[in-house]
Design a protein around this motif. Structure first.
Motif, mmCIF file in Angstrom:
data_model
loop_
_atom_site.group_PDB
_atom_site.id
_atom_site.type_symbol
_atom_site.label_atom_id
_atom_site.label_comp_id
_atom_site.label_asym_id
_atom_site.label_seq_id
_atom_site.Cartn_x
_atom_site.Cartn_y
_atom_site.Cartn_z
ATOM 1 N N PRO A 46 0.802 -1.226 0.000
ATOM 2 C CA PRO A 46 0.000 0.000 0.000
ATOM 3 C C PRO A 46 0.832 1.270 0.000
ATOM 4 C CG PRO A 46 -0.598 -1.502 1.817
ATOM 5 C CD PRO A 46 0.702 -1.963 1.256
ATOM 6 N N ASP A 47 0.223 2.357 -0.469
ATOM 7 C CA ASP A 47 0.782 3.708 -0.382
ATOM 8 C C ASP A 47 2.155 3.808 -1.043
ATOM 9 O OD1 ASP A 47 -1.488 4.041 1.276
ATOM 10 O OD2 ASP A 47 -0.324 3.549 3.054
ATOM 11 N N PRO A 48 2.283 3.422 -2.305
ATOM 12 C CA PRO A 48 3.607 3.367 -2.935
ATOM 13 C C PRO A 48 4.135 4.743 -3.328
ATOM 14 C CG PRO A 48 1.918 2.824 -4.538
ATOM 15 C CD PRO A 48 1.211 2.984 -3.210
ATOM 16 N N GLN A 49 5.446 4.910 -3.163
ATOM 17 C CA GLN A 49 6.147 6.105 -3.658
ATOM 18 C C GLN A 49 7.503 5.664 -4.157
ATOM 19 O OE1 GLN A 49 8.950 7.831 -1.883
ATOM 20 N NE2 GLN A 49 8.990 9.794 -2.965
ATOM 21 N N ALA A 50 7.967 6.238 -5.263
ATOM 22 C CA ALA A 50 9.229 5.812 -5.852
ATOM 23 C C ALA A 50 10.090 7.003 -6.221
ATOM 24 C CB ALA A 50 8.984 4.945 -7.090
ATOM 25 N N ILE A 51 11.397 6.825 -6.091
ATOM 26 C CA ILE A 51 12.373 7.800 -6.558
ATOM 27 C C ILE A 51 13.378 7.076 -7.456
ATOM 28 C CG2 ILE A 51 12.145 9.267 -4.525
ATOM 29 C CD1 ILE A 51 14.838 8.120 -3.538
ATOM 30 N N THR A 62 3.917 1.091 2.723
ATOM 31 C CA THR A 62 3.476 0.830 4.099
ATOM 32 C C THR A 62 3.908 -0.551 4.575
ATOM 33 O OG1 THR A 62 1.617 2.366 4.141
ATOM 34 C CG2 THR A 62 1.338 0.333 5.380
ATOM 35 N N ASN A 63 4.122 -0.673 5.888
ATOM 36 C CA ASN A 63 4.657 -1.901 6.477
ATOM 37 C C ASN A 63 3.893 -3.154 6.040
ATOM 38 O OD1 ASN A 63 3.234 -0.774 9.598
ATOM 39 N ND2 ASN A 63 2.258 -2.193 8.208
ATOM 40 N N SER A 64 4.643 -4.218 5.788
ATOM 41 C CA SER A 64 4.070 -5.528 5.488
ATOM 42 C C SER A 64 5.167 -6.568 5.608
ATOM 43 C CB SER A 64 3.459 -5.571 4.077
ATOM 44 O OG SER A 64 4.470 -5.490 3.086
#
Length: 334
Positions: A46-51, A62-64
């Motif tokens: 969940p809640d992905p962000q990429a650089i 998010t934690n998993s």
């Protein structure tokens, strides 16, 4: 081998078994290799962000799986490989289990900051922390004695998003978690110090939930400049429902004011994905892409497979971002 590559190998084997291998047109195989199909991460992320750093993309979510901040790497935004835990140790003031919506930014070569939501022991609320690393994948370390942003009287502070403007100034966006206590959810912005470790000046209120499609909350904000105009993207409604969707506003500056788009939401549930949102935007090869999470249709709120990561192109039409998705048919890779 990544899960996607294993799946591709299985499909190839099935084609061979069906007698479709030796006589196949080589050009069709080459064409297939230039295509991809959503989701690009089929597990709960969940809640992905990429650089992007160099030739590699780094995705945080998010934690998993027992990891505080899972990190994945990719050469192309499509084929992702797990790369461990970007934040293996939480600060002394935080409790494990609710480490959400991490976002990273490169401040300089060899200096990366990660902003993340975590359970603050003292207030009992979700608050925002910051951590530093010398590599994009971490390990990030948070040496603070307390949260960077908390707002316990407003339900806590979550969904932090760092952003560097064209003039070099650093800003932080976040949401007060008002829906946790039955009050308004506002999106906030505040300037960051040049080292990214402290907030400067006073926070500005940008937007709150006002439209029927937003339900009781808005969240997951991030900024993007396109042709000089500042866009504020955000998600809205309950994350575990098909009503969850993505919208945007246009802002005069990082401290506002901001005006919501009349055509919102610009990304919503369809017959291939449910509850799409909490996105981040990336640019690759001159094309703009939206990374976001979504549930398989009819499985909103389920733990398996959870919220998968989808990638769809954004085109700009008369100054408006138009998302070509959610899609589940083959499309050209970034």
């Amino acid at each position: 081998m990544t899960a996607r590559r294993r799946a591709a190998a299985a499909v190839a084997a099935a084609l061979l078994a069906a007698g479709c291998g030796s006589g196949a047109d080589p050009s069709s195989t080459e064409e297939d290799a230039r295509m991809f199909t959503n989701p690009v991460v089929a597990t709960d992320a969940p809640d992905p962000q990429a650089i992007r750093v160099g030739d590699t993309w780094y995705l945080f979510h998010t934690n998993s799986g027992g990891r505080n901040v899972p990190v994945l790497t990719s050469p192309d935004l499509v084929d992702w490989t797990e790369a461990g835990d970007a934040l293996p140790a939480l600060p002394d003031w935080a409790d494990a289990g609710r480490t959400w919506a991490p976002e990273a930014i490169e401040l300089a070569a060899g200096r990366y900051l990660l902003y993340y939501t975590v359970a603050d022991r003292a207030s009992g609320r979700q608050c925002v922390g910051r951590a530093v690393a010398d590599r994009p994948q971490g390990p990030y370390r948070d040496d603070s004695t307390g949260p960077l942003v908390c707002q316990p009287e407003l339900g806590g502070s979550i969904d932090a998003s760092p952003w560097r403007d064209a003039d070099g100034s650093l800003w932080l966006l976040w949401k007060n978690d008002g829906n946790a206590i039955g009050v308004d959810t506002w999106l906030w912005s505040q300037r960051l110090s040049p080292d990214g470790l402290q907030l400067v000046g006073e926070p500005a209120k940008l937007l709150r939930q006002t439209e029927p499609w937003e339900g009781t909350l808005i969240e997951g904000p991030f900024f993007h400049r396109q042709d000089g105009r500042l866009y504020l993207f955000f998600a809205a409604n309950a994350y575990d429902r098909a009503d969850y969707a993505e919208g945007y506003a246009i802002c005069d500056g990082p401290a506002g004011p901001c005006r919501k788009a009349e055509e919102n939401p610009i990304l919503r549930t369809n017959d291939v994905a449910a509850g799409p949102g909490h996105a981040s935007l990336v640019v690759s090869g001159g094309r703009t892409w939206l990374l976001y999470h979504a549930w398989p249709p009819g499985q909103e709120g389920s733990a398996d497979p959870g919220r998968q990561v989808w990638l769809d192109e954004v085109v700009w039409t008369d100054g408006r971002p138009v998302v070509k998705g959610p899609t589940a048919t083959p499309q050209p890779r970034p």
